[in-house]
Design a protein around this motif. Structure first.
Motif, PDB file in Angstrom:
ATOM      1  N   VAL A 116      43.494  36.530  45.480  1.00 26.31           N
ATOM      2  CA  VAL A 116      43.208  35.989  44.068  1.00 26.31           C
ATOM      3  C   VAL A 116      45.200  35.705  44.513  1.00 26.31           C
ATOM      4  N   GLU A 117      45.030  35.045  42.949  1.00 22.01           N
ATOM      5  CA  GLU A 117      46.668  34.607  43.007  1.00 22.01           C
ATOM      6  C   GLU A 117      46.056  34.469  41.214  1.00 22.01           C
ATOM      7  N   VAL A 118      47.387  35.135  40.640  1.00 22.72           N
ATOM      8  CA  VAL A 118      47.594  35.063  38.856  1.00 22.72           C
ATOM      9  C   VAL A 118      48.670  34.530  38.862  1.00 22.72           C
ATOM     10  N   THR A 119      49.054  33.737  38.380  1.00 21.37           N
ATOM     11  CA  THR A 119      50.035  32.782  37.964  1.00 21.37           C
ATOM     12  C   THR A 119      50.674  32.827  36.995  1.00 21.37           C
ATOM     13  N   ALA A 120      51.876  33.374  35.981  1.00 20.90           N
ATOM     14  CA  ALA A 120      51.826  34.525  34.668  1.00 20.90           C
ATOM     15  C   ALA A 120      52.623  33.436  33.608  1.00 20.90           C
ATOM     16  N   GLY A 121      51.823  33.742  32.587  1.00 17.58           N
ATOM     17  CA  GLY A 121      52.471  32.098  32.046  1.00 17.58           C
ATOM     18  C   GLY A 121      53.989  32.328  31.198  1.00 17.58           C
ATOM     19  N   PRO A 122      54.390  32.429  29.660  1.00 19.43           N
ATOM     20  CA  PRO A 122      55.498  32.278  28.810  1.00 19.43           C
ATOM     21  C   PRO A 122      55.560  33.855  29.000  1.00 19.43           C
ATOM     22  N   ALA A 123      54.883  34.724  28.540  1.00 28.50           N
ATOM     23  CA  ALA A 123      55.073  36.230  28.827  1.00 28.50           C
ATOM     24  C   ALA A 123      55.039  37.023  29.928  1.00 28.50           C
ATOM     25  N   GLY A 124      55.227  36.892  30.769  1.00 30.79           N
ATOM     26  CA  GLY A 124      55.649  36.637  31.417  1.00 30.79           C
ATOM     27  C   GLY A 124      53.674  37.806  32.332  1.00 30.79           C
ATOM     28  N   PRO A 125      53.534  38.405  33.277  1.00 29.77           N
ATOM     29  CA  PRO A 125      52.924  39.347  33.952  1.00 29.77           C
ATOM     30  C   PRO A 125      52.800  40.862  33.471  1.00 29.77           C
ATOM     31  N   PRO A 126      51.127  40.829  32.254  1.00 26.66           N
ATOM     32  CA  PRO A 126      51.004  42.305  32.237  1.00 26.66           C
ATOM     33  C   PRO A 126      50.548  43.031  32.792  1.00 26.66           C
ATOM     34  N   SER A 127      51.331  44.167  32.791  1.00 27.12           N
ATOM     35  CA  SER A 127      50.790  45.529  33.102  1.00 27.12           C
ATOM     36  C   SER A 127      49.601  45.652  33.977  1.00 27.12           C
ATOM     37  N   GLY A 128      49.241  46.322  34.878  1.00 27.42           N
ATOM     38  CA  GLY A 128      48.159  46.735  35.148  1.00 27.42           C
ATOM     39  C   GLY A 128      47.228  45.821  36.210  1.00 27.42           C
ATOM     40  N   LEU A 129      47.540  44.445  35.780  1.00 25.75           N
ATOM     41  CA  LEU A 129      46.255  43.800  36.834  1.00 25.75           C
ATOM     42  C   LEU A 129      46.238  44.166  37.929  1.00 25.75           C
ATOM     43  N   ARG A 130      44.203  43.909  37.958  1.00 29.07           N
ATOM     44  CA  ARG A 130      43.491  43.952  38.902  1.00 29.07           C
ATOM     45  C   ARG A 130      42.150  43.784  38.809  1.00 29.07           C
ATOM     46  N   VAL A 131      41.913  42.698  40.528  1.00 32.15           N
ATOM     47  CA  VAL A 131      40.049  42.487  40.328  1.00 32.15           C
ATOM     48  C   VAL A 131      39.076  43.617  40.586  1.00 32.15           C
ATOM     49  N   GLU A 132      38.148  43.047  39.051  1.00 30.42           N
ATOM     50  CA  GLU A 132      37.302  43.972  39.504  1.00 30.42           C
ATOM     51  C   GLU A 132      35.213  42.554  40.311  1.00 30.42           C
ATOM     52  N   LEU A 133      35.617  43.442  41.039  1.00 29.59           N
ATOM     53  CA  LEU A 133      34.122  42.949  41.920  1.00 29.59           C
ATOM     54  C   LEU A 133      32.968  44.317  40.996  1.00 29.59           C
ATOM     55  N   VAL A 134      31.897  43.190  40.590  1.00 33.05           N
ATOM     56  CA  VAL A 134      30.556  43.860  40.456  1.00 33.05           C
ATOM     57  C   VAL A 134      29.889  43.832  41.666  1.00 33.05           C
ATOM     58  N   ASP A 135      28.529  44.437  41.713  1.00 32.88           N
ATOM     59  CA  ASP A 135      27.688  44.099  42.463  1.00 32.88           C
ATOM     60  C   ASP A 135      26.470  44.866  41.504  1.00 32.88           C
ATOM     61  N   PRO A 136      25.756  44.409  41.051  1.00 34.90           N
ATOM     62  CA  PRO A 136      24.098  44.956  39.873  1.00 34.90           C
ATOM     63  C   PRO A 136      23.416  45.464  41.088  1.00 34.90           C
ATOM     64  N   GLY A 137      23.109  45.645  42.203  1.00 36.52           N
ATOM     65  CA  GLY A 137      22.506  47.215  42.598  1.00 36.52           C
ATOM     66  C   GLY A 137      20.996  46.439  42.477  1.00 36.52           C
ATOM     67  N   ARG A 138      19.983  47.717  42.911  1.00 38.55           N
ATOM     68  CA  ARG A 138      18.798  47.001  42.676  1.00 38.55           C
ATOM     69  C   ARG A 138      17.855  47.176  40.221  1.00 38.55           C
ATOM     70  N   GLY A 139      19.231  48.030  40.579  1.00 34.66           N
ATOM     71  CA  GLY A 139      18.547  48.193  38.653  1.00 34.66           C
ATOM     72  C   GLY A 139      18.195  49.636  38.169  1.00 34.66           C
ATOM     73  N   ALA A 140      18.016  50.343  36.961  1.00 33.14           N
ATOM     74  CA  ALA A 140      18.168  51.096  37.025  1.00 33.14           C
ATOM     75  C   ALA A 140      16.500  51.885  36.478  1.00 33.14           C
ATOM     76  N   GLU A 141      15.831  52.434  37.447  1.00 34.05           N
ATOM     77  CA  GLU A 141      13.993  52.558  37.427  1.00 34.05           C
ATOM     78  C   GLU A 141      13.933  53.678  35.286  1.00 34.05           C
ATOM     79  N   SER A 142      13.372  52.936  34.716  1.00 30.11           N
ATOM     80  CA  SER A 142      12.574  53.846  33.421  1.00 30.11           C
ATOM     81  C   SER A 142      11.296  54.087  32.836  1.00 30.11           C
TER      82      SER A 142
END
Length: 420
Positions: A164-190
């Motif tokens: 990942v690369e984030v190049t900040a805009g005019p306001a500069g980088p916000p705090s707490g930048l992170r990448v979120e990786l999602v695995d959907p799994g097989r799904g909840a049973e109901s």
């Protein structure tokens, strides 16, 4: 959403505190070749935070490290950047970048990611993420925790590595930048019903709500149980708006050449990202439609009720959001998809006697939309996301089909669409 992606074929929580690590020395930006050379560290990293859901779904968060990009001469630092060096990770199928503070904090910024194909081990090319804050709730905060701003999610397909690369805009980088990786799994049973059957023309099914006249039959709808939603991770209870007077059409900026049997995985991934990464009370859309025309229930609370969504910033009140699964910038939307969009739109608007080919007046609830808060705006009853917000969603190819969707939906309501 408007990530232009080429076709790709719970509660238990383990939290390790995350912190951005300041790097004093300037570092070179990630080059396209960086991911193929040298050993890669194994994941998850010591700073990773992982959240799980029923059915095997997970969201893993990795902080981005503060750094600097170098000018072409390599002598002076230029724009501030936050990066994650190429690394192996656990399996995921969708990702996004989130941060603390308002969605506008990344205005003018550039976010790009690169992922590793879990099947072949090959690294895919760099792709940019959409940083526009054009979807989400109109008001700050949720009952269940802090809300985080984020990019539109990007469907990657089965992956096990990321850079990942984030190049900040005019306001500069916000705090707490992170990448979120999602695995959907097989799904909840109901044990709940997996689908609601289509209504035949004529009288509504038992328990159905129908306005007098001009009501299209309800299409078959795959329920939340049908796509494997884990109901324990969303906010309890429901929030309702006034009568639905307009529908905003979106696209999900995911692959277009998917198998329709994979649509539930895409929906679960978006759901996990909206709830566990963005901190929303539920998935943002009220309905989703796949390329085969199958309609899926989105936000919980009753498909025939005016559930308050989080889909069109500034215009989530008295509206419903319907998302076409795929990216329809240049790819033509299949006829089956257009039929599904027309059917759910005709039925939803017809519940309160609204003409799918008509127009309505809505009041902007956010100055982050195209219109200052409090402005009264005239919309088509079936509009595109871009009509209310600065975005290319639902893509040029699908947006061009909105007149056809209006006409078909009006026909299903027993109306004749007025010429424009």
């Amino acid at each position: 959403m408007r990530n232009f992606l080429p076709a790709l074929r719970g509660r238990p929580t383990v939290v390790v505190p995350t912190a951005l690590l300041a790097v004093c020395a300037a570092v070179l930006p990630l080059s396209p070749a960086a991911a193929e050379s040298g050993p890669l560290p194994a994941g998850p990293s010591p700073q990773a935070e992982q959240r799980s859901s029923a059915g095997g779904g997970t969201v893993s968060s990795l902080p981005l490290t503060a750094s600097h990009r170098l000018t072409g001469s390599g002598s002076l630092p230029s724009a501030a950047a936050h990066t994650l060096a190429p690394r192996r990770t656990g399996r995921f199928e969708l990702l996004g970048v989130t941060w603390d503070g308002p969605a506008s904090a990344l205005d003018g910024a550039a976010v790009r990611v690169r992922t590793r194909d879990a099947a072949t081990g090959a690294w895919r090319g760099w792709q940019r993420l959409d940083v526009d804050g054009d979807e989400g709730p109109d008001t700050p905060g949720t009952a269940g925790g802090a809300r985080r701003a984020g990019t539109a999610p990007l469907w990657t397909g089965p992956s096990d590595g990321v850079a990942v690369e984030v190049t900040a805009g005019p306001a500069g980088p916000p705090s707490g930048l992170r990448v979120e990786l999602v695995d959907p799994g097989r799904g909840a049973e109901s044990s709940a019903a997996r689908s609601t059957p289509a209504e035949p023309p004529g009288e509504p099914a038992a328990g159905g709500r129908r306005a007098a006249g001009n009501q299209a039959p309800r299409p078959g709808i795959v329920t939340r149980a049908g796509w494997g939603a884990d109901e324990s991770i969303r906010e309890p209870g429901f929030v309702y708006t006034g009568q639905v007077r307009a529908v905003f059409i979106h696209h999900t900026a995911t692959a277009t050449a998917y198998e329709c049997s994979d649509a539930p995985r895409v929906i679960r991934s978006i759901y996990l990202y909206h709830v566990q990464s963005n901190g929303w009370r539920d998935i943002g859309y009220n309905f989703l439609v796949d390329r085969c025309g199958t309609v899926y229930e989105g936000r919980a609370g009753g498909t025939d009720l005016p559930v308050h969504g989080a889909h069109t910033l500034g215009f989530n009140t008295d509206t419903a959001g319907v998302a076409a699964i795929g990216t329809y910038v240049s790819d033509a939307p299949p006829s089956e998809l257009l039929t599904g969009l027309s059917r759910i739109t005709a039925w939803k608007l017809g519940l309160t006697g609204r003409d799918a080919a008509g127009q309505v007046k809505l009041v902007s609830g956010s100055s982050s939309s195209l219109y200052p808060a409090g402005t009264t705006v005239t919309f088509d009853a079936v509009s595109g996301h871009r009509d209310g917000v600065s975005t290319e969603c639902p893509g040029a190819a699908l947006y061009a089909k909105l007149p056809d969707i209006r006409s078909t939906a009006a026909g299903l309501q027993g109306r004749v669409a007025a010429p424009r």
